[in-house]
Motif scaffolding. Sequence first.
Motif, short mmCIF file in Angstrom:
data_model
loop_
_atom_site.label_atom_id
_atom_site.label_comp_id
_atom_site.label_asym_id
_atom_site.label_seq_id
_atom_site.Cartn_x
_atom_site.Cartn_y
_atom_site.Cartn_z
N SER A 1 11.74 27.96 -75.88
CA SER A 1 12.20 26.80 -75.10
C SER A 1 13.67 26.49 -75.40
CB SER A 1 11.34 25.58 -75.43
OG SER A 1 11.56 25.16 -76.75
N PRO B 1 15.62 23.37 -76.26
CA PRO B 1 15.40 21.97 -76.60
C PRO B 1 16.46 21.07 -75.97
CG PRO B 1 16.31 23.18 -78.46
CD PRO B 1 16.00 24.20 -77.42
N TYR C 1 11.58 26.38 -70.11
CA TYR C 1 10.36 26.72 -70.88
C TYR C 1 9.35 27.37 -69.95
CZ TYR C 1 6.35 26.16 -74.04
OH TYR C 1 5.27 26.38 -74.83
N PHE D 1 12.49 13.98 -69.55
CA PHE D 1 11.71 15.01 -70.23
C PHE D 1 12.40 15.37 -71.53
CE2 PHE D 1 10.45 19.42 -71.06
CZ PHE D 1 9.09 19.37 -70.85
N LEU D 2 11.60 15.52 -72.60
CA LEU D 2 12.17 15.94 -73.87
C LEU D 2 11.43 17.16 -74.40
CD1 LEU D 2 13.74 14.06 -76.68
CD2 LEU D 2 11.87 15.56 -77.34
N MET D 3 12.18 18.22 -74.66
CA MET D 3 11.66 19.41 -75.33
C MET D 3 12.23 19.41 -76.75
SD MET D 3 9.85 22.16 -75.36
CE MET D 3 9.40 22.36 -73.64
N GLY E 1 13.99 25.85 -80.43
CA GLY E 1 13.14 25.08 -79.55
C GLY E 1 11.67 25.23 -79.88
N SER E 2 10.92 24.16 -79.70
CA SER E 2 9.49 24.15 -80.00
C SER E 2 8.70 24.83 -78.87
CB SER E 2 9.02 22.71 -80.16
OG SER E 2 7.69 22.67 -80.58
N LYS E 3 7.44 25.11 -79.15
CA LYS E 3 6.54 25.68 -78.14
C LYS E 3 5.28 24.82 -78.06
CE LYS E 3 8.14 30.44 -78.81
NZ LYS E 3 7.78 31.84 -79.16
N ARG F 1 4.88 21.91 -77.17
CA ARG F 1 5.10 20.52 -77.57
C ARG F 1 6.19 19.94 -76.69
NH1 ARG F 1 7.55 19.88 -82.20
NH2 ARG F 1 6.57 17.93 -82.84
N TYR F 2 5.90 18.84 -76.00
CA TYR F 2 6.92 18.18 -75.20
C TYR F 2 6.42 16.81 -74.79
CZ TYR F 2 3.97 19.93 -71.36
OH TYR F 2 2.91 20.23 -70.55
N GLY G 1 7.12 13.80 -71.45
CA GLY G 1 7.79 13.54 -70.19
C GLY G 1 7.34 12.24 -69.56
#
Length: 796
Positions: free
Chosen positions: A421, A423, A555, A614-616, A625-627, A629-630, A632
Amino acid sequence: MTAIEHGFLLTRDSHDHSRHTEIILWVTTPQGPARLVIEGEQPVFLLRQDQAERAEQALDEAGITTRSRPLDMHTFAHQPVVAFYFLTLDRARKARRLLKERGLTLYEADIRLQDHYLTERFVYGSLEFTGQPRDCGSYTEYRRVRVRPGQYQPSFRVVSLDIECSAKGELYSVGLSGQSDRQDNDGLVIMIGPQPARLEGDTAIHWVENEAGLLTALVEILGRWDPDIIIGWNVINFDFRLLLKRAERHNITLLLGRGEQDWQKRVHWRERAGENEQGFITIPGRVVIDGIESLRAATWHFDSFSLEFVARTLLGKGKDTEDVDNRMAIITHDFHHNKEKLARYNLEDCRLVQEVFDHTRLLDYLRLRSQLTGLELDRLGGSVAAFTNLYLPKLHRAGYIAPNLPEGGGLASPGGYVMDSLPGLYDNVLVLDFKSLYPSIIRTFLVDPLGLVEGLKEPEEAVPGFRGALFSREKHFLPEIIRSLWAQRDEAKREKDAARSQALKIIMNSFYGVLGSGGCRFYDTRLASSITMRGHAIMQQTARWIEEQGYQVIYGDTDSTFVHLGAELSEEQADNVGRELEQMINTRWRQTITEEFQLESYLELEFETLYTRFLMPTIRGMVTGSKKRYAGLKKNKDGTELVFKGLETVRSDWTDLAKTFQIALFEKVFAGESPEQLVQDAVAETLAGKHDDQLIYRKRLRRRLDEYVKNVPPHVRAARRADELNRQHGKPERYQHKGWISYVITVAGPEAVEWQQSPVDYQHYIDKQLQPVADGVLPFVGLDFLALVDNQQGLF
C-alpha cells in the motif's frame, strides 16, 4: 401403481444384517417420520487393472469372498480399473485392510456405502421414494425402496434442549422447548426433587426423584415429543456429553433415537482426539445441531460466542447475569431453595437458543446447504465433502475415478494478491471490487480437475493455466457447477432470500480452497495456482489500466482495488468516475479474454464504495504501508459512516479505551479539525481514572493453563492468579480448561477483573493502548503523540 412419497434426509447409516447390507435413511415427510430400508447394496472399491490379479489372489488366500469386474473407467493417469464388490461391510473392511498391507493402491475405498448410494443418484437433501410401507406407530417403515432427487421443502419438528448442573457435573434439571405432542408449547423442565404443595408460577415442571429418574424421563418425553431436530448451545460437547457420562454412571442406556428395537434407538458417541477434544453424536432419526458451530459455519462472527453475548447482540436481550461464578452459585442455591426459579432460568436458555436460530434462519441455511450439496444437516465445515458429492458422480459418468489424497498433504499454493500500500491521508478514494473473483476465474478460464486431465492429453486446443496447467475447452464440470450456483444466488438476491444467498455464496467461494487443500482427493497445485495466480495477473493488469486513466492505485487486496482520485473532484464527480472505471475495466477484460483466449469473460468489476476521506496507515513503527488495515469515511442513507478494517476498533483484543479513542480521533482528522486537545484530554482523563471502566482486556484461553510453559502471556498469568485465589477462597476454578478471561493491567501485573487487588497501571494504557492508536494517525497531520502529551503526564 406404487405411490411416490416425498421426504428430506435426517440421518443416514449402513450396517450388516443377515449376510447382506442395509442402508437406513431416516426422512421427514409430510405424513411424519419414515425409515427407509435399502437392502443388498454392495460395498465397492477400485484398483488399477495391473494390480487386480494380485488383489484377487490375496483375497482368495484369506478366504474373503469378492466379485470383481473391469470397468470402462480410468484413473487420472489413464490407467484402466477393476471394481471389487462385497456382500457385507465387514468383508469390505477386512479386504481393505489386507490389500493395503500388501502395498496395493485402493481408490474410493473411504466413501461410505450410504453416501455412495445417494450421490450416485444425485440425491441431495430432498428426495422422492417408493417402497412397501409398514405402519410402526410413530413412524412408517418402507422396504424395497427406490429413491431419486426431489424438491420437498420440509417443516421440521424442533426441540431446544438445555441442562443445568452442579460445578461437579451432577444433573439438576433438563429444559425442553419447542414442538411436542401438543404442537407448539411453553416448554417443560424435568427437575429433580419432590413436587411442592403449591407452585407460584406457570412453568410446566415434571418432577423426578433422582438423577436416574431424570434420565429415564428425558428418554420418555423426547420419545413422546418426537423431534426431528434437537438444538442447543454447545449442546453436543457439553449437554449431551454430560448426559451420556451421567447415564453411564447409572448404567442407563440413552435410547433417544427412533426405531422399534432398543438397538435401533441407541445414541452413538465418538470423539476426535486432539486439542479441541471434539465430540460427535449420532441419534438415529434425529439431528442434533449446535448453535455455536452452526453460526460459525454460516460465517457469523462475534467477539464472544457465549449465549449471553450472542443473544444481546442479535436480539437485544439476554440472561440475568453472565458472570460464571455468580451464575453457578445462584443455580446451586436455587436448586436447593427455589427450584421453580431455576426451572424458569433453565427454560429461558432454551427459548433464547430458539430465538437466535429463528433470527439468523440457521435451519434454513443448513437445509439449503444440504439440498445443494448433500451434506448432512449437522455436518459442520464439510467443504471437501460438498465438492466431492457434487463432482464425483459427474466424473464417473465421464469415465474417470477420483484420485486418492496427496501424500504428505500436498504443496502449498499461492495466496490471494495483496499489493504493497501507499500510506497516506486521502480525499476521494474509490473501492472497485471483482464480484466473486475466484468463482468467476473458474468459469472464465475453465479451471477443472477433469479439464486438467483432458487438457494435458490434448494440449493443442487447451486453455493455458499456471504451473504447467492446461484445461480442456470441452470436457469439464466445475465451470457449469459454478454457473448453476451463481444463477441460483442471483435469483435468491432478487427474491431477498438472505439465507439461500448466503448458503450459495459460501459453497461457491469454498471451491478454490478445496482444490488447494491436501485434504481433498481432487487436490492439484496446478488447479489452485491457476486460480490465485490468474487473480494476481487480473489485479495487476486492472491497476495498470486504471493508472493509464490518470488515477493513482494506492492498494489492492485479493479482489479489491483502491483508487485515489484527489480532492479537486466533488462527490458527484467522483461517483461518475467510479461508474466510468467500472464500465471501462469490464469492457477491456471482455475484449482481452476474447482476443487472447477465445473465451467469454465472466469477470465483473463493481464500483462498490466512495470514501470521501481515507487513511492507509503504515506498519506500526515503520514507514512501510500497512496491509489489510485502513479507515474511511463514506456517505450512507443516514449521513456519514466511519469504516474500520483491521484496526483496533474492530479487534476484540483491544480495550474499549483504545476503540473509543480511535473513533473520536478519526472523526476529528476526517473532519479536518486539529486532534491536539482530544489527545491531551484522553491521556489526562485516563491518568485521572476517569476511564477505568474502559480498561478491561478480554481474551480467550485457547489451551489448558498447564500447557502454557515457555511463553506465558498476560491473560494466562491473570488466569493462574485468579484460580489460585479461587482455591484459597473455596471457590471452583474457572480457567483451567480454556474459556475467556477479563483482566486489567495493574502495577502488580495482570489481574482478573473479579480478583483485582492492585491499582491500575495507567502508564501501560497510555503506552500500549492510546499511543499506538495515535501513532497510526497523527504523523499524517504533522503531529507527534509524545510531544503532545509529555506535559500532561508530568502533571500526574
